[in-house]
Motif scaffolding. Sequence first.
Motif, mmCIF file in Angstrom:
data_model
loop_
_atom_site.group_PDB
_atom_site.id
_atom_site.type_symbol
_atom_site.label_atom_id
_atom_site.label_comp_id
_atom_site.label_asym_id
_atom_site.label_seq_id
_atom_site.Cartn_x
_atom_site.Cartn_y
_atom_site.Cartn_z
ATOM 1 N N GLU A 92 22.649 -35.315 5.158
ATOM 2 C CA GLU A 92 22.216 -36.263 6.310
ATOM 3 C C GLU A 92 21.367 -35.975 7.310
ATOM 4 O O GLU A 92 20.039 -36.533 7.429
ATOM 5 C CB GLU A 92 23.618 -36.851 6.933
ATOM 6 C CG GLU A 92 23.269 -38.197 7.539
ATOM 7 C CD GLU A 92 24.303 -38.744 8.268
ATOM 8 O OE1 GLU A 92 24.154 -39.866 9.039
ATOM 9 O OE2 GLU A 92 25.363 -38.359 8.073
ATOM 10 N N THR A 93 21.489 -34.870 7.641
ATOM 11 C CA THR A 93 20.365 -34.229 8.558
ATOM 12 C C THR A 93 19.137 -34.045 8.068
ATOM 13 O O THR A 93 18.044 -34.221 8.564
ATOM 14 C CB THR A 93 21.038 -32.978 9.294
ATOM 15 O OG1 THR A 93 22.267 -33.265 10.188
ATOM 16 C CG2 THR A 93 19.990 -32.349 10.568
ATOM 17 N N LYS B 262 17.133 -37.169 7.637
ATOM 18 C CA LYS B 262 16.623 -37.571 8.909
ATOM 19 C C LYS B 262 15.211 -36.785 9.368
ATOM 20 O O LYS B 262 14.286 -37.350 9.604
ATOM 21 C CB LYS B 262 17.475 -37.574 10.167
ATOM 22 C CG LYS B 262 18.784 -38.550 9.924
ATOM 23 C CD LYS B 262 19.625 -38.477 11.158
ATOM 24 C CE LYS B 262 20.878 -39.315 11.291
ATOM 25 N NZ LYS B 262 21.681 -39.255 12.266
ATOM 26 N N ASP B 263 15.369 -35.347 8.976
ATOM 27 C CA ASP B 263 14.182 -34.605 9.329
ATOM 28 C C ASP B 263 13.126 -34.934 8.357
ATOM 29 O O ASP B 263 11.666 -34.870 8.761
ATOM 30 C CB ASP B 263 14.624 -33.087 9.185
ATOM 31 C CG ASP B 263 15.715 -32.774 10.207
ATOM 32 O OD1 ASP B 263 15.674 -33.234 11.149
ATOM 33 O OD2 ASP B 263 16.279 -31.723 10.015
ATOM 34 N N GLU C 100 12.632 -37.887 6.781
ATOM 35 C CA GLU C 100 11.960 -39.200 7.466
ATOM 36 C C GLU C 100 11.066 -38.988 8.619
ATOM 37 O O GLU C 100 10.035 -39.490 8.730
ATOM 38 C CB GLU C 100 13.097 -40.254 7.788
ATOM 39 C CG GLU C 100 13.976 -40.648 6.552
ATOM 40 C CD GLU C 100 15.014 -41.463 6.987
ATOM 41 O OE1 GLU C 100 15.364 -41.587 8.029
ATOM 42 O OE2 GLU C 100 15.557 -42.296 6.028
ATOM 43 N N LYS C 101 11.466 -38.118 9.597
ATOM 44 C CA LYS C 101 10.784 -37.842 10.710
ATOM 45 C C LYS C 101 9.506 -37.359 10.298
ATOM 46 O O LYS C 101 8.387 -37.525 10.981
ATOM 47 C CB LYS C 101 11.703 -36.970 11.739
ATOM 48 C CG LYS C 101 10.901 -36.703 12.755
ATOM 49 C CD LYS C 101 11.809 -35.783 14.035
ATOM 50 C CE LYS C 101 11.129 -35.587 15.167
ATOM 51 N NZ LYS C 101 11.844 -34.966 16.254
ATOM 52 N N LYS D 245 17.416 -38.348 0.267
ATOM 53 C CA LYS D 245 18.395 -39.265 0.103
ATOM 54 C C LYS D 245 19.290 -39.252 -1.077
ATOM 55 O O LYS D 245 20.544 -39.510 -1.143
ATOM 56 C CB LYS D 245 17.551 -40.613 0.169
ATOM 57 C CG LYS D 245 17.221 -41.145 1.393
ATOM 58 C CD LYS D 245 16.532 -42.539 1.624
ATOM 59 C CE LYS D 245 16.239 -42.760 3.163
ATOM 60 N NZ LYS D 245 15.541 -44.252 2.808
#
Length: 747
Positions: free
Chosen positions: A347-348, A351-352, A354-355, A310
């Motif tokens: 940004e991807t 997300k990765d 966080e996943k 982030k």
Amino acid sequence: MARPIAGDPPTNQPQYQPQSNGAPVPVALSPFNYTNQPNIPGPAVASTPTPVGLLNAFRRRWVLGTFIAGLVAAAVVVGVWLVMPAGKHQVRALVQLQPKQVEFVNKTQEDFEAYRRHQMFLLKTRDVLTRVLADPAVSSLDTVKQSEDPVAVLEDALRVTVAAPEILEVTLTGNNIEDMKVILDHLIKRYVDDATSIDRKLRDDTTANLEKLRASVQLEIDLQEKNIELIGRNNGTTGAEATNTALALLQKRHIEAEGLFVVAGREIEKAESERKVVLKQLDEKDQKSPPDPVIVAQLVAADPRVGAAKKAHTARKEFLEKEAAKATNPDSDDGIVKLRSEVKKLETEVKDAEKQAATESLAVAQAIDSAKRQKRVEELSFTIDVKKEERERYRQERDGLQKVIASTASGGLNIEAMRKSLQPQREMYDKIQSQLIQMRVAAQQGGRVSSRGDAEKIPNNNQNKKVALASAGGFVSFFGVILLVSFLEWRSRRVDSVDQVVNELGMRVIGTVPAFPNRASLQAATEAGGANWRFVLNESINSTRTMLLHTAKAQAMQVVMVTSATQGEGKTSLASQLATSMATAGMRTLIVDCDLRNPSIMKLFELPLTPGVSEVLRQEVDVSDAVQATAVPNLWIIPAGQCSNATIAALAQGHPLETLFNRLRGQFDFVIVDSCPVLPVADALLIAQHVDGVVFSIMQDISQLPKVITASEKLTQLNILLVGAVVNGIKQDVYSYGYNYVKQLPA
């Protein structure tokens, strides 16, 4: 006579006649079409067999068909008889079972199905069977004497089934129905006697036990009543009216303590149920319910990889915003576009991250949930312990009040309770007394097992079935083979009757010739005074001659060829008989044997083979030298001669044969040409092109419809006039037309 040209209408039948005003008037159409052939229906050979066709086909092969059908039917009858089991006789008896009529004290209701199974087992025990077979009336039977192990045989042959809820069906199967009836009657009697004896003993023992129990209960009631009487005397009272107020207060407090005790018990049950559910969830290896999403979100936010992703994304995004603000056209600036791509990539990655963190946090969240559940189990266990102590305290209070109430209740209360306590004993006494009465009634009625009449004999009907099935099989196979033989014979499509020639072949029938009888039949008919077959034959040929001469006169025919589809269909015999009939009628008649490959006319008239047609065609002899006289007045013959390849070549040229026929027209009134069959060789087609008409010889039960149609079509395609057909081999009783009227006339 002038010979008509193929395709021209008959010269003596004009198509029109002039009217008075000069206009042409139509007259009746000629019976011949444009090819000078009769207007007869076209061939319509049946494609499927008819009953009449099959019957005629069987008539031709009835000896073979009947013989084969008889053999097959006999084989089927023997096979069915041997394959079908012989079967055995059966004897049947019915046994009635009665449900239990008396229910004993302190015992549950009887299971009738179990009782029925027990009786079915007892019926087939070796003890019963052995005692039955030992009876003199049974042991003297032949069935028992001839058996090495009669008990084992009886066990195998005996069957016990449930015919109705209270009825057993006992069957015995064997070969000797009378012996089986004796055995089954003795077996049922032995079984019923044993069952009745057992029931009687059981009933007597039960009655004795009930009487002892009744005496014991009576003694207990008497002692209790004496005790109540003694207490009443000591207390000077017979009731509890003096202590009703105190007892009411104590009972109210007792009810309250009882209520608190029950509430505490319900709270304990509720807590134990919740603890059981939580423990079950803890014991499960795979957690079915997802962890708390809030815990998962907190764990993801605290993950350092998510924070770093982030932070990188935020810094690059702020740098992109600053550069975009400086750029004149940010949408087309390559640097801005590149920065935007990097921001999207970061940004991807966020997300990765966080996943991935969420996936790894599930285990931690589940561990936290398990810890919470474990803590809840401890809390519930503590609550249960506390509630149990409270319930125990309420119980002690309740029991203490109960004792106070019991001690307070003196006099009438104690006596009243003692009187009430006697009620079960009194009820038991009444029940025992009722059972004893029922036992006495049952003793007068007999046992629970009884026989419903003597054994019933059921003879085996397989013998009748075997006879019926064997007969039916033989009958079906016999007529099936006959039908098969008829169908196979029908497929040869032989001519059955004159009507078939007209309707299916579409040919005009100008005459019929009766079948040649055998010597024995001819002699028997003569001795019986019947018509002479030769006169019948002469009249048939004369009738055919009349029809042929009529047609010849109308069509200006002088040279007529007699042929057939194949050999053996009576063409040579027909040609010789027609020629003989014409000569007898006074006409100068000539027979020309054009069956060059297989001549036979000279054999009938006992003339030499040569010189003949073959020598004339090869121009080795003159026509006048080949003509030979016969013993029949006005009848001459030109034999076939010695055939060779040169003869066939001359025949194919056509001119020598045409010259031969033209010379004969002026010398004879009628010329009968006996040719070879149409289908085997082409000789008949070559000869037919030089004659005035063709008579087709058909042999009933010999000629085949498809071959006749093929032969006639070949002649029709060459525009050759078909005068008609003569059917040979006709039975006299079918087409004799009163030939028995014919008698030999004086010369």
